[in-house]
Design a protein around this motif. Structure first.
Motif, PDB file in Angstrom:
ATOM      1  N   THR A  15       0.829  -1.208   0.000  1.00 29.99           N
ATOM      2  CA  THR A  15       0.000   0.000   0.000  1.00 29.99           C
ATOM      3  C   THR A  15       0.860   1.252   0.000  1.00 29.99           C
ATOM      4  OG1 THR A  15      -1.839  -1.101   1.132  1.00 29.99           O
ATOM      5  CG2 THR A  15      -1.716   1.294   1.336  1.00 29.99           C
ATOM      6  N   ALA A  16       1.886   1.277   0.846  1.00 28.26           N
ATOM      7  CA  ALA A  16       2.770   2.443   0.904  1.00 28.26           C
ATOM      8  C   ALA A  16       3.449   2.682  -0.442  1.00 28.26           C
ATOM      9  CB  ALA A  16       3.820   2.246   1.992  1.00 28.26           C
ATOM     10  N   MET A  17       4.001   1.617  -1.045  1.00 26.26           N
ATOM     11  CA  MET A  17       4.672   1.798  -2.323  1.00 26.26           C
ATOM     12  C   MET A  17       3.692   2.202  -3.420  1.00 26.26           C
ATOM     13  SD  MET A  17       7.456   2.078  -3.892  1.00 26.26           S
ATOM     14  CE  MET A  17       8.690   1.399  -2.782  1.00 26.26           C
ATOM     15  N   TYR A  18       2.494   1.639  -3.400  1.00 26.75           N
ATOM     16  CA  TYR A  18       1.463   2.039  -4.368  1.00 26.75           C
ATOM     17  C   TYR A  18       1.213   3.548  -4.276  1.00 26.75           C
ATOM     18  CZ  TYR A  18      -3.128   2.343  -6.631  1.00 26.75           C
ATOM     19  OH  TYR A  18      -4.186   2.690  -7.448  1.00 26.75           O
ATOM     20  N   LEU A  19       1.085   4.057  -3.062  1.00 22.89           N
ATOM     21  CA  LEU A  19       0.812   5.476  -2.864  1.00 22.89           C
ATOM     22  C   LEU A  19       2.010   6.344  -3.237  1.00 22.89           C
ATOM     23  CD1 LEU A  19      -1.149   5.153   0.484  1.00 22.89           C
ATOM     24  CD2 LEU A  19      -2.075   5.998  -1.679  1.00 22.89           C
ATOM     25  N   PHE A  20       3.218   5.870  -2.961  1.00 23.65           N
ATOM     26  CA  PHE A  20       4.414   6.638  -3.325  1.00 23.65           C
ATOM     27  C   PHE A  20       4.548   6.738  -4.847  1.00 23.65           C
ATOM     28  CE2 PHE A  20       6.589   5.124   0.849  1.00 23.65           C
ATOM     29  CZ  PHE A  20       5.814   6.014   1.575  1.00 23.65           C
ATOM     30  N   ILE A  21       4.286   5.641  -5.534  1.00 20.20           N
ATOM     31  CA  ILE A  21       4.364   5.664  -7.006  1.00 20.20           C
ATOM     32  C   ILE A  21       3.285   6.573  -7.581  1.00 20.20           C
ATOM     33  CG2 ILE A  21       4.054   4.247  -9.081  1.00 20.20           C
ATOM     34  CD1 ILE A  21       5.419   1.953  -7.546  1.00 20.20           C
ATOM     35  N   LYS A  22       2.090   6.474  -7.023  1.00 22.75           N
ATOM     36  CA  LYS A  22       0.980   7.308  -7.506  1.00 22.75           C
ATOM     37  C   LYS A  22       1.271   8.796  -7.293  1.00 22.75           C
ATOM     38  CE  LYS A  22      -4.091   7.451  -7.288  1.00 22.75           C
ATOM     39  NZ  LYS A  22      -4.276   7.085  -8.717  1.00 22.75           N
ATOM     40  N   ALA A  23       1.949   9.122  -6.164  1.00 20.80           N
ATOM     41  CA  ALA A  23       2.280  10.521  -5.869  1.00 20.80           C
ATOM     42  C   ALA A  23       3.526  10.992  -6.605  1.00 20.80           C
ATOM     43  CB  ALA A  23       2.471  10.689  -4.368  1.00 20.80           C
ATOM     44  N   GLN A  24       4.232  10.064  -7.255  1.00 23.73           N
ATOM     45  CA  GLN A  24       5.472  10.372  -7.984  1.00 23.73           C
ATOM     46  C   GLN A  24       6.489  11.057  -7.064  1.00 23.73           C
ATOM     47  OE1 GLN A  24       3.795  12.622 -11.369  1.00 23.73           O
ATOM     48  NE2 GLN A  24       4.132  10.813 -12.636  1.00 23.73           N
ATOM     49  N   VAL A  25       6.744  10.428  -5.931  1.00 28.52           N
ATOM     50  CA  VAL A  25       7.713  10.998  -4.992  1.00 28.52           C
ATOM     51  C   VAL A  25       9.107  10.996  -5.615  1.00 28.52           C
ATOM     52  CG1 VAL A  25       6.357  10.240  -2.997  1.00 28.52           C
ATOM     53  CG2 VAL A  25       8.191   8.774  -3.864  1.00 28.52           C
ATOM     54  N   ASP A  26       9.996  11.793  -5.054  1.00 31.34           N
ATOM     55  CA  ASP A  26      11.376  11.870  -5.534  1.00 31.34           C
ATOM     56  C   ASP A  26      12.266  10.809  -4.905  1.00 31.34           C
ATOM     57  OD1 ASP A  26      10.956  14.213  -7.146  1.00 31.34           O
ATOM     58  OD2 ASP A  26      10.908  15.376  -5.281  1.00 31.34           O
ATOM     59  N   VAL A  27      11.884  10.354  -3.704  1.00 32.90           N
ATOM     60  CA  VAL A  27      12.677   9.352  -2.979  1.00 32.90           C
ATOM     61  C   VAL A  27      11.768   8.684  -1.961  1.00 32.90           C
ATOM     62  CG1 VAL A  27      13.470  11.141  -1.366  1.00 32.90           C
ATOM     63  CG2 VAL A  27      14.720   8.982  -1.513  1.00 32.90           C
ATOM     64  N   ALA A  28      11.996   7.399  -1.709  1.00 32.81           N
ATOM     65  CA  ALA A  28      11.222   6.672  -0.698  1.00 32.81           C
ATOM     66  C   ALA A  28      12.162   6.114   0.362  1.00 32.81           C
ATOM     67  CB  ALA A  28      10.420   5.545  -1.343  1.00 32.81           C
ATOM     68  N   ILE A  29      11.770   6.275   1.619  1.00 33.08           N
ATOM     69  CA  ILE A  29      12.491   5.709   2.759  1.00 33.08           C
ATOM     70  C   ILE A  29      11.619   4.595   3.327  1.00 33.08           C
ATOM     71  CG2 ILE A  29      13.491   6.175   5.031  1.00 33.08           C
ATOM     72  CD1 ILE A  29      13.521   9.200   4.107  1.00 33.08           C
ATOM     73  N   LEU A  30      12.121   3.375   3.345  1.00 29.81           N
ATOM     74  CA  LEU A  30      11.347   2.227   3.809  1.00 29.81           C
ATOM     75  C   LEU A  30      12.028   1.611   5.018  1.00 29.81           C
ATOM     76  CD1 LEU A  30      10.652   0.416   0.391  1.00 29.81           C
ATOM     77  CD2 LEU A  30       9.336   2.272   1.448  1.00 29.81           C
ATOM     78  N   GLU A  31      11.325   1.548   6.137  1.00 30.25           N
ATOM     79  CA  GLU A  31      11.859   0.924   7.338  1.00 30.25           C
ATOM     80  C   GLU A  31      11.547  -0.564   7.345  1.00 30.25           C
ATOM     81  OE1 GLU A  31      11.304   0.945  12.213  1.00 30.25           O
ATOM     82  OE2 GLU A  31      10.339   2.511  11.013  1.00 30.25           O
TER      83      GLU A  31
END
Length: 434
Positions: free
Chosen positions: A129-145
């Motif tokens: 879900t988090a990655m789906y939302l990050f891709i949809k928002a076209q973020v510049d960078v993702a930090i995953l714990e």
């Protein structure tokens, strides 16, 4: 149990459904979650930073998120667990994703899961879900714990541009092994070939070096490839790109935070070509980074401290911080833990820092009862002959008692679990809203 409707905006309904979806809270393995990822076509095109380790992950994520946001990047950050609301786990530009977007994403993940005819754990569902939302928002960078371990943790289905390992200590031994060698092997599996691997652990198990060699990662270890020099009110950092002088102390409290901050700056040095940040970004980010429940001081007279320390290594850091902030009065502890943790080890680390143990039960199936906790306190050599151990039905009752007893020179420390801290923080928020 049927899934909520695709149009449902009830986050509570979705979370209830997800919790009941899989028979186990934890099921190690990547096949199921990767199958659903492929069904969804989740292929991030932005840099990914994976943050693993036993303790310190949340602090490192918070500082990275803050610095990168100050540099003007749109940052997606996925952490766990949460204290009060699920939305805390998924943030974009330091803002929690709202219920509506979470529910919509849950529906997309669930449809793909049903097409694959497979199951997902609560954490696996949340990761997708988090990655789906990050891709949809076209973020510049993702930090995953990383949630648990590394090798078989759901976030490891995504290839990291930089991997961070904060510490290697004994925790989750039922899943990761009963030695630092075994745990190190699991955690270092988030490293990637020819990509920077930042490690804040000084005492390296051999398994870490073996993983580095097997994977072919570009390895940067604390005190060898990066480090810091502390001054009275400032500190200097040295790392892959040289020295950074006269940095402000992090807003996050505790002696360990300079090591965490150094780890962040080493990662940003390693990612400098794709994610450059300025000195001003670093300074501002360090002073603005916040994370609830990590030696969080919410009052000074009496001092009230919230800390989610739930294993001996984290308890040792909490002990150091309590010594460093010693007051003239007594220390009251609101202490409750989960049954599957090293309760005795935590008590041993803190037994010399606490005058009164206020022991409640926390209301979750995994919780240790108050009677069990009190028995472990006795095992650690703490006697109730002087009336230093008290039993309560819940965390709020214990906290209210502590507030009634404490003077302005005393302090109250709430620790042992996210549940323990969450219950008290929820109560405090209720008081402030009145």
């Amino acid at each position: 149990m049927n899934a909520p409707s695709r149009e449902s905006d009830s986050l509570v309904d979705w979370l209830t459904y997800l919790e009941a979806l899989h028979p186990k809270t934890i099921e190690m393995g990547l096949d199921r979650v990767n199958q659903v990822r492929l069904e969804l076509g989740l292929v991030p095109t932005f840099p990914i930073i994976l943050v693993g380790g036993t303790n310190g992950k949340g602090s490192v994520c918070a500082m990275l998120e803050s610095i990168l946001c100050c540099a003007g990047y749109q940052v997606g950050c996925y952490t766990s667990p949460h204290l009060l609301h699920y939305n805390e786990r998924v943030r974009i530009d330091k803002k929690e994703v709202d219920d509506e977007r979470l529910c919509y994403a849950f529906a997309q993940i669930n449809a793909a899961r049903e097409n694959c005819q497979t199951s997902l754990t609560f954490f696996e569902f949340g990761t997708l879900t988090a990655m789906y939302l990050f891709i949809k928002a076209q973020v510049d960078v993702a930090i995953l714990e990383v949630g648990l371990g590394g090798r078989l943790d759901a976030v490891n289905i995504f290839d990291a541009d930089c991997s961070i390992l904060t510490s290697i200590d004994l925790d989750h031994m039922d899943y990761l092994g009963d030695t630092r060698e075994k745990i190190g092997f699991e955690k270092a599996a988030i490293f990637r070939k020819n990509k920077p691997a930042i490690c804040a652990e000084i005492d390296l198990p051999d398994s870490i070096n073996q993983q580095v060699e097997n994977i072919g990662a570009n390895f940067f270890q604390f005190k060898k490839a990066f480090g810091f020099s502390k001054k009275d009110t400032q500190w200097d950092f040295w790392g892959p790109k040289g020295w950074r002088y006269s940095l402000p102390l992090p807003a996050l409290r505790g002696e360990k935070q300079l090591q965490n901050a150094s780890t962040c700056l080493a990662a940003l040095d390693a990612l400098n070509e794709s994610l450059p940040v300025s000195m001003n970004d670093v300074r501002q980010g360090l002073t603005e980074a916040v994370i609830p429940g990590r030696f969080q001081v919410v009052s000074t007279q009496p001092m009230i401290i919230l800390d989610v320390a739930h294993n001996p290594a984290a308890a040792s850091v909490l002990s150091e911080n309590l010594v460093a902030t010693k007051l003239a009065g007594y220390t009251y502890a609101v202490f409750a833990m989960l049954q599957d943790k090293d309760i005795f080890g935590v008590i041993q680390e803190l037994r010399n820092n606490i005058d009164f143990w206020l022991v409640p039960s926390i209301h979750t199936p995994r919780a240790a009862t108050a009677d069990y906790l009190i028995n472990e306190i006795h095992k650690a050599g703490i006697s109730n002959n002087k009336n230093v151990i008290y039993k309560f039905p819940d965390c709020v009752a214990a906290f209210v008692f502590a507030c009634e007893q404490a003077t302005k020179n005393d302090r109250i420390c709430i620790f042992g679990s996210f549940y323990t801290v969450g219950d008290v923080l929820r109560y405090l928020n209720t008081l402030h809203s009145k």
